[in-house]
Design an enzyme around this catalytic site. Structure first.
Site, PDB file in Angstrom:
ATOM      1  N   CYS A  43       1.096  -1.283   0.122  1.00 37.89           N
ATOM      2  CA  CYS A  43      -0.023  -0.082  -0.132  1.00 37.89           C
ATOM      3  C   CYS A  43       0.804   1.623   0.113  1.00 37.89           C
ATOM      4  CB  CYS A  43      -0.424  -0.343   1.491  1.00 37.89           C
ATOM      5  SG  CYS A  43      -1.847  -1.451   1.219  1.00 37.89           S
ATOM      6  N   HIS A  83      -3.659   7.217   1.582  1.00 41.73           N
ATOM      7  CA  HIS A  83      -3.653   6.289   1.300  1.00 41.73           C
ATOM      8  C   HIS A  83      -5.123   6.080   1.570  1.00 41.73           C
ATOM      9  CE1 HIS A  83      -3.781   2.144   0.861  1.00 41.73           C
ATOM     10  NE2 HIS A  83      -3.650   1.596   1.707  1.00 41.73           N
ATOM     11  N   ASN A 135      -9.790   0.029  -0.691  1.00 46.76           N
ATOM     12  CA  ASN A 135      -8.834   0.250  -0.484  1.00 46.76           C
ATOM     13  C   ASN A 135      -7.940  -0.004  -1.901  1.00 46.76           C
ATOM     14  OD1 ASN A 135      -5.325  -0.155  -0.508  1.00 46.76           O
ATOM     15  ND2 ASN A 135      -6.010  -0.833   2.390  1.00 46.76           N
TER      16      ASN A 135
HETATM   17  N1  ACO Z   1     -18.667  -8.952   7.618  1.00 42.84           N
HETATM   18  C1  ACO Z   1     -19.533  -9.320   9.675  1.00 42.84           C
HETATM   19  N2  ACO Z   1     -18.566  -9.065  10.311  1.00 42.84           N
HETATM   20  C2  ACO Z   1     -16.536  -9.235  10.168  1.00 42.84           C
HETATM   21  C3  ACO Z   1     -16.666  -8.755   9.096  1.00 42.84           C
HETATM   22  C4  ACO Z   1     -17.186  -8.570   8.201  1.00 42.84           C
HETATM   23  N3  ACO Z   1     -16.458  -8.372   7.108  1.00 42.84           N
HETATM   24  N4  ACO Z   1     -14.870  -9.161   9.688  1.00 42.84           N
HETATM   25  C5  ACO Z   1     -15.478  -9.297  10.401  1.00 42.84           C
HETATM   26  N5  ACO Z   1     -16.479  -9.483  11.101  1.00 42.84           N
HETATM   27  C6  ACO Z   1     -16.785  -9.753  13.311  1.00 42.84           C
HETATM   28  C7  ACO Z   1     -15.375 -10.749  12.992  1.00 42.84           C
HETATM   29  O1  ACO Z   1     -15.419 -12.544  13.034  1.00 42.84           O
HETATM   30  C8  ACO Z   1     -15.518 -10.090  14.485  1.00 42.84           C
HETATM   31  O2  ACO Z   1     -16.534 -11.289  15.372  1.00 42.84           O
HETATM   32  P1  ACO Z   1     -16.846 -11.401  16.959  1.00 42.84           P
HETATM   33  O3  ACO Z   1     -16.599 -10.512  17.786  1.00 42.84           O
HETATM   34  O4  ACO Z   1     -18.028 -12.164  16.666  1.00 42.84           O
HETATM   35  O5  ACO Z   1     -15.632 -12.344  16.637  1.00 42.84           O
HETATM   36  C9  ACO Z   1     -16.292  -8.637  14.641  1.00 42.84           C
HETATM   37  O6  ACO Z   1     -16.411  -8.702  13.250  1.00 42.84           O
HETATM   38  C10 ACO Z   1     -15.178  -7.835  15.141  1.00 42.84           C
HETATM   39  O7  ACO Z   1     -13.879  -8.125  14.686  1.00 42.84           O
HETATM   40  P2  ACO Z   1     -12.346  -7.318  14.907  1.00 42.84           P
HETATM   41  O8  ACO Z   1     -12.174  -7.436  13.568  1.00 42.84           O
HETATM   42  O9  ACO Z   1     -12.269  -6.914  15.619  1.00 42.84           O
HETATM   43  O10 ACO Z   1     -13.472  -5.362  13.897  1.00 42.84           O
HETATM   44  P3  ACO Z   1     -12.945  -4.682  13.827  1.00 42.84           P
HETATM   45  O11 ACO Z   1     -13.592  -3.485  14.254  1.00 42.84           O
HETATM   46  O12 ACO Z   1     -10.854  -4.646  14.050  1.00 42.84           O
HETATM   47  O13 ACO Z   1     -12.684  -4.003  12.195  1.00 42.84           O
HETATM   48  C11 ACO Z   1     -11.183  -3.362  10.357  1.00 42.84           C
HETATM   49  C12 ACO Z   1     -11.748  -4.559  10.938  1.00 42.84           C
HETATM   50  C13 ACO Z   1     -12.162  -2.850   9.874  1.00 42.84           C
HETATM   51  C14 ACO Z   1     -10.070  -4.693   9.440  1.00 42.84           C
HETATM   52  C15 ACO Z   1      -9.847  -3.016  11.193  1.00 42.84           C
HETATM   53  O14 ACO Z   1      -9.118  -3.281  12.426  1.00 42.84           O
HETATM   54  C16 ACO Z   1      -8.875  -2.332  10.435  1.00 42.84           C
HETATM   55  O15 ACO Z   1      -9.247  -1.159   9.508  1.00 42.84           O
HETATM   56  N6  ACO Z   1      -7.914  -2.598  10.828  1.00 42.84           N
HETATM   57  C17 ACO Z   1      -6.752  -1.351   9.433  1.00 42.84           C
HETATM   58  C18 ACO Z   1      -7.070  -3.220   8.645  1.00 42.84           C
HETATM   59  C19 ACO Z   1      -6.943  -2.475   7.739  1.00 42.84           C
HETATM   60  O16 ACO Z   1      -6.988  -1.151   6.862  1.00 42.84           O
HETATM   61  N7  ACO Z   1      -6.665  -2.987   6.136  1.00 42.84           N
HETATM   62  C20 ACO Z   1      -5.602  -2.626   4.740  1.00 42.84           C
HETATM   63  C21 ACO Z   1      -4.376  -2.471   4.834  1.00 42.84           C
HETATM   64  S1  ACO Z   1      -3.588  -1.668   5.501  1.00 42.84           S
HETATM   65  C22 ACO Z   1      -3.587  -0.531   4.913  1.00 42.84           C
HETATM   66  O17 ACO Z   1      -4.208  -0.129   3.938  1.00 42.84           O
HETATM   67  C23 ACO Z   1      -2.643   0.460   6.513  1.00 42.84           C
END
Ligand code: ACO
Length: 326
Positions: free
Chosen positions: A116, A253, A283
């Site tokens: 990224c 980004h 993304n």
């Molecule tokens: N739809 C519905 N539910 C979902 C999904 C989905 N797509 N994905 C995960 N869940 C559920 C999980 O199973 C979990 O359920 P549980 O509590 O019953 O176990 C719940 O949602 C919470 O999951 P978390 O992983 O804790 O969710 P979080 O609030 O951390 O959000 C996310 C996840 C959006 C990925 C967040 O951590 C994030 O934005 N991280 C940054 C990652 C990023 O941007 N990566 C891109 C590449 S790197 C970059 O570009 C910087």
């Protein structure tokens, strides 16, 4: 004192034809909801490459648009740097295929891989070549068909990404050596390979002989992104001796609305000075910043003379920033 600067003279973009909303993903069988995706990421839709659409085809279309915006023939280009994680083939470099598609038979072309952060890395690379006089006009491209690395059974990653390409044309010009110069003013690159396990693809030519799928520890990535991006943004402002109030635009980004808003708040910028495309593009990895630049320059928001800060973080981890006087 005269210094050579890499001035942006054109920018262009390309998106695949197929626009897929969050509801479309649900209809296609992904166990998710529009509400979950929007609330956690700000994403509403993404474009996904279909048959015949590849990283090279999207990069070529974006490059043609950037050259047209610059009013330059392809022949003027003597350097192509293409940032991608999803090359058409393991080799040759996709940049050389773009070079051929544009009918350029001189100069040199190569890919860079920083996921990224790839566009910031590519821009920094081209800027150094231009400032040293080893090239005059560079095409800097970020292009991805990231969907081809997605595991559609892994809802924690497959909803986050999209495909696309953006390109800028940089030309070497003389400046006075101050922050008032047009062109790339500073670039700052960092990496820390200890964080490989937080965000990686579980395949590759030398390890598995397969392409593999994206794997991510979302919360760890989120935490690092906010901290590292804060540092690298400060680094850019300090190096150029400019205050955050001097910024006309933050073009980050586009991974996640919450990360983008946190950076805007950190800089004290009102939301209207932060370019945000994540709702419509998701993304797109290395393509996200040039796609956002193309949109904001194309609709007249970013204008010549404006001070633009770009920043990104990606797998590795890699991260970086650049200040550009448009
Ligand atoms: N739809 C519905 N539910 C979902 C999904 C989905 N797509 N994905 C995960 N869940 C559920 C999980 O199973 C979990 O359920 P549980 O509590 O019953 O176990 C719940 O949602 C919470 O999951 P978390 O992983 O804790 O969710 P979080 O609030 O951390 O959000 C996310 C996840 C959006 C990925 C967040 O951590 C994030 O934005 N991280 C940054 C990652 C990023 O941007 N990566 C891109 C590449 S790197 C970059 O570009 C910087």
């Amino acid at each position: 004192m005269t210094v050579r600067r890499s001035v942006v003279v054109g920018v262009g973009a390309a998106l695949p034809r197929d626009r897929v909303t969050n509801e479309d993903l649900v209809r296609r069988g992904v166990d998710t909801s529009d509400e979950w995706i929007r609330q956690r990421t700000g994403i509403g839709a993404r474009h996904l490459a279909g048959p015949g659409e590849t990283t090279v085809s999207l990069a070529t279309e974006a490059s043609r648009a950037a050259l047209a915006a610059a009013g330059l023939a392809a022949d003027a280009v003597d350097m192509i740097v293409l940032a991608t994680t999803t090359p058409d083939e393991t080799f040759p470099a996709s940049a050389t295929q773009v070079q051929a598609a544009l009918g350029i038979h001189h100069g040199f072309a190569f890919d860079v891989q920083a996921v990224c952060s790839g566009f910031v890395y590519a821009l920094a690379t081209a800027d150094n070549f231009l400032r040293l006089g080893q090239a005059r006009t560079a095409l800097v491209i970020g292009a991805e068909t990231f969907s081809r690395l997605l595991d559609w059974n892994d809802r924690t990653t497959c909803v986050l990404f999209g495909d696309g390409a953006g390109a800028v044309v940089l030309t070497a010009r003389d400046g006075a050596g101050t922050a008032a110069d047009r062109g790339v003013l500073t670039t700052h690159l960092h990496s820390d390979g200890r964080h490989r396990d937080a965000l990686y693809v579980d395949g590759g030519p030398s390890s598995t002989g397969t392409v593999g799928h994206v794997r991510m520890k979302g919360q760890e990535v989120f935490r690092h992104a906010v901290n590292r991006l804060s540092e690298v943004v400060d680094e850019a402002l300090k190096a150029a001796h400019v205050a955050p109030e001097a910024l006309d635009w933050l073009v980050p980004h586009q991974a996640n609305r919450r990360i983008i808003e946190a950076m805007g708040r950190k800089l004290g910028l009102p939301p209207e000075k932060v370019v945000m495309t994540v709702e419509r593009h998701a993304n797109t990895s290395a393509a996200s910043i040039p796609l956002a630049l193309a949109e904001a320059a194309g609709d007249g928001r970013i204008r010549p003379g404006h001070l633009v800060l770009i920043e990104a973080m990606g797998g590795g981890f890699t991260w970086g920033s650049s200040l550009i006087r448009w």
